[in-house]
Design a protein around this motif. Structure first.
Motif, PDB file in Angstrom:
ATOM      1  N   GLY A  52       0.823  -1.208   0.000  1.00 17.28           N
ATOM      2  CA  GLY A  52       0.000   0.000   0.000  1.00 17.28           C
ATOM      3  C   GLY A  52       0.855   1.255   0.000  1.00 17.28           C
ATOM      4  O   GLY A  52       0.579   2.219  -0.713  1.00 17.28           O
ATOM      5  N   TRP A  53       1.922   1.242   0.795  1.00 20.43           N
ATOM      6  CA  TRP A  53       2.835   2.387   0.834  1.00 20.43           C
ATOM      7  C   TRP A  53       3.489   2.600  -0.529  1.00 20.43           C
ATOM      8  O   TRP A  53       3.581   3.734  -1.016  1.00 20.43           O
ATOM      9  CB  TRP A  53       3.895   2.187   1.916  1.00 20.43           C
ATOM     10  CG  TRP A  53       4.941   3.259   1.913  1.00 20.43           C
ATOM     11  CD1 TRP A  53       6.245   3.129   1.556  1.00 20.43           C
ATOM     12  CD2 TRP A  53       4.764   4.637   2.269  1.00 20.43           C
ATOM     13  NE1 TRP A  53       6.888   4.336   1.665  1.00 20.43           N
ATOM     14  CE2 TRP A  53       6.003   5.280   2.101  1.00 20.43           C
ATOM     15  CE3 TRP A  53       3.676   5.377   2.707  1.00 20.43           C
ATOM     16  CZ2 TRP A  53       6.193   6.631   2.356  1.00 20.43           C
ATOM     17  CZ3 TRP A  53       3.861   6.736   2.966  1.00 20.43           C
ATOM     18  CH2 TRP A  53       5.109   7.341   2.793  1.00 20.43           C
ATOM     19  N   VAL A 120      -5.576  10.408   1.728  1.00 22.39           N
ATOM     20  CA  VAL A 120      -5.982   9.267   0.916  1.00 22.39           C
ATOM     21  C   VAL A 120      -6.999   8.512   1.756  1.00 22.39           C
ATOM     22  O   VAL A 120      -6.739   8.165   2.905  1.00 22.39           O
ATOM     23  CB  VAL A 120      -4.794   8.358   0.539  1.00 22.39           C
ATOM     24  CG1 VAL A 120      -5.281   7.060  -0.082  1.00 22.39           C
ATOM     25  CG2 VAL A 120      -3.865   9.090  -0.422  1.00 22.39           C
ATOM     26  N   VAL A 121      -8.182   8.306   1.184  1.00 24.81           N
ATOM     27  CA  VAL A 121      -9.218   7.507   1.835  1.00 24.81           C
ATOM     28  C   VAL A 121      -8.978   6.061   1.441  1.00 24.81           C
ATOM     29  O   VAL A 121      -8.666   5.768   0.278  1.00 24.81           O
ATOM     30  CB  VAL A 121     -10.624   7.982   1.403  1.00 24.81           C
ATOM     31  CG1 VAL A 121     -11.696   6.978   1.785  1.00 24.81           C
ATOM     32  CG2 VAL A 121     -10.926   9.345   2.033  1.00 24.81           C
ATOM     33  N   VAL A 122      -9.088   5.145   2.402  1.00 23.46           N
ATOM     34  CA  VAL A 122      -8.847   3.735   2.106  1.00 23.46           C
ATOM     35  C   VAL A 122     -10.079   2.885   2.381  1.00 23.46           C
ATOM     36  O   VAL A 122     -10.945   3.246   3.173  1.00 23.46           O
ATOM     37  CB  VAL A 122      -7.641   3.161   2.898  1.00 23.46           C
ATOM     38  CG1 VAL A 122      -6.357   3.832   2.487  1.00 23.46           C
ATOM     39  CG2 VAL A 122      -7.844   3.268   4.389  1.00 23.46           C
ATOM     40  N   ALA A 148      -7.015  10.813  -3.319  1.00 21.81           N
ATOM     41  CA  ALA A 148      -7.236   9.507  -3.945  1.00 21.81           C
ATOM     42  C   ALA A 148      -7.959   8.597  -2.964  1.00 21.81           C
ATOM     43  O   ALA A 148      -8.021   8.873  -1.769  1.00 21.81           O
ATOM     44  CB  ALA A 148      -5.911   8.862  -4.364  1.00 21.81           C
ATOM     45  N   VAL A 149      -8.487   7.510  -3.513  1.00 23.60           N
ATOM     46  CA  VAL A 149      -9.024   6.409  -2.710  1.00 23.60           C
ATOM     47  C   VAL A 149      -8.156   5.201  -3.016  1.00 23.60           C
ATOM     48  O   VAL A 149      -7.925   4.885  -4.189  1.00 23.60           O
ATOM     49  CB  VAL A 149     -10.501   6.108  -3.055  1.00 23.60           C
ATOM     50  CG1 VAL A 149     -10.952   4.811  -2.400  1.00 23.60           C
ATOM     51  CG2 VAL A 149     -11.399   7.250  -2.622  1.00 23.60           C
ATOM     52  N   LEU A 150      -7.656   4.542  -1.980  1.00 26.13           N
ATOM     53  CA  LEU A 150      -6.831   3.349  -2.142  1.00 26.13           C
ATOM     54  C   LEU A 150      -7.597   2.159  -1.576  1.00 26.13           C
ATOM     55  O   LEU A 150      -8.114   2.227  -0.461  1.00 26.13           O
ATOM     56  CB  LEU A 150      -5.506   3.532  -1.405  1.00 26.13           C
ATOM     57  CG  LEU A 150      -4.456   2.438  -1.563  1.00 26.13           C
ATOM     58  CD1 LEU A 150      -3.056   3.034  -1.420  1.00 26.13           C
ATOM     59  CD2 LEU A 150      -4.630   1.295  -0.588  1.00 26.13           C
ATOM     60  N   THR A 151      -7.660   1.094  -2.362  1.00 25.72           N
ATOM     61  CA  THR A 151      -8.341  -0.115  -1.904  1.00 25.72           C
ATOM     62  C   THR A 151      -7.467  -1.332  -2.153  1.00 25.72           C
ATOM     63  O   THR A 151      -6.691  -1.366  -3.111  1.00 25.72           O
ATOM     64  CB  THR A 151      -9.716  -0.278  -2.592  1.00 25.72           C
ATOM     65  OG1 THR A 151     -10.401  -1.391  -2.025  1.00 25.72           O
ATOM     66  CG2 THR A 151      -9.589  -0.455  -4.091  1.00 25.72           C
ATOM     67  N   LEU A 171      -6.934   3.870  -6.515  1.00 26.68           N
ATOM     68  CA  LEU A 171      -5.695   3.102  -6.570  1.00 26.68           C
ATOM     69  C   LEU A 171      -6.019   1.736  -5.980  1.00 26.68           C
ATOM     70  O   LEU A 171      -6.495   1.663  -4.852  1.00 26.68           O
ATOM     71  CB  LEU A 171      -4.601   3.774  -5.737  1.00 26.68           C
ATOM     72  CG  LEU A 171      -4.449   5.294  -5.848  1.00 26.68           C
ATOM     73  CD1 LEU A 171      -3.381   5.781  -4.885  1.00 26.68           C
ATOM     74  CD2 LEU A 171      -4.136   5.686  -7.272  1.00 26.68           C
ATOM     75  N   SER A 172      -5.790   0.671  -6.718  1.00 26.89           N
ATOM     76  CA  SER A 172      -6.113  -0.657  -6.181  1.00 26.89           C
ATOM     77  C   SER A 172      -4.944  -1.608  -6.366  1.00 26.89           C
ATOM     78  O   SER A 172      -4.211  -1.526  -7.346  1.00 26.89           O
ATOM     79  CB  SER A 172      -7.375  -1.224  -6.841  1.00 26.89           C
ATOM     80  OG  SER A 172      -7.166  -1.429  -8.217  1.00 26.89           O
ATOM     81  N   LEU A 173      -4.803  -2.510  -5.390  1.00 22.21           N
ATOM     82  CA  LEU A 173      -3.780  -3.539  -5.488  1.00 22.21           C
ATOM     83  C   LEU A 173      -4.266  -4.722  -6.325  1.00 22.21           C
ATOM     84  O   LEU A 173      -3.486  -5.316  -7.062  1.00 22.21           O
ATOM     85  CB  LEU A 173      -3.374  -4.014  -4.091  1.00 22.21           C
ATOM     86  CG  LEU A 173      -2.586  -3.002  -3.266  1.00 22.21           C
ATOM     87  CD1 LEU A 173      -2.392  -3.505  -1.845  1.00 22.21           C
ATOM     88  CD2 LEU A 173      -1.234  -2.712  -3.909  1.00 22.21           C
TER      89      LEU A 173
END
Length: 194
Positions: A52-53, A120-122, A148-151, A171-173
């Motif tokens: 995530g980082w 960043v909202v997750v 951004a939104v990270l999921t 942003l997604s993994l």
């Protein structure tokens, strides 16, 4: 095994279930991802923090805070905040309550989020994006900026369009398809259980 592949394998092993599931959106799905079973594990915390980082650094800049709607976002935000400290570029975490407390200071956002923060909202897993939007709205109402939104997992069932309307990139993994394909081919999840 590389970190990304290991996190995928851990998600398949601990979090992906096949069957007939009702989602929060009301839709039915042949699979369910209980990402907390991974993000709250010790190994999951390490991998989510590291990956995530890296994603955060690759796709954003000048972020000061990370967090989202409690409880799914909490372990993700805390893992990434922890990793940021080890990398020498601290990003503090916060949690958004479903509603403001009715006692004390009556806060909806916990963790000392300043109004000038770049956030960043997750989310652990996104389907329609409505939970992420709830957190985005709360952060914006607080006065902070959402970059951004990270999921961990984007199920690709409407969240991207919703966030695009809000001018917030996702942003997604992984995608839901990534994990479903890995689950079907792994032998860990029995395809007959569909």
């Amino acid at each position: 095994m590389a970190d990304r592949e290991r996190l995928r394998a851990l998600l398949v092993e601990r979090s992906v279930r096949l069957g007939d599931f009702a989602l929060r959106s009301g839709a039915r799905s042949p699979y369910y991802i209980d990402a907390r079973r991974t993000t709250m594990s010790a190994e999951g915390q390490f991998l989510v923090g590291k990956l995530g980082w890296a994603l955060l650094c690759e796709r954003t800049s000048n972020v000061s805070h990370i967090g989202g709607l409690t409880i799914g976002a909490d372990p993700v935000a805390y893992a990434i905040a922890h990793r940021s400290w080890h990398e020498g570029r601290p990003v503090d975490a916060f949690s958004v309550r479903k509603r403001a407390k009715d006692h004390g200071m009556g806060q909806r956002i916990e963790g000392g989020l300043p109004g000038h923060a770049r956030c960043v909202v997750v989310e652990d897993s996104m389907t329609t994006g409505k939970s992420a939007l709830e957190a985005v709205t709360a952060v914006r109402t607080h006065g902070a900026t959402v970059v951004a939104v990270l999921t961990i997992v984007d199920r690709e069932e409407g969240a991207a369009a919703l966030m695009a309307h809000e001018c917030v990139p996702i942003l997604s993994l992984f995608t839901g398809r990534d994990l479903l394909s890995a689950a079907m081919g792994s032998g860990v999840v029995d395809p007959a259980s569909r």
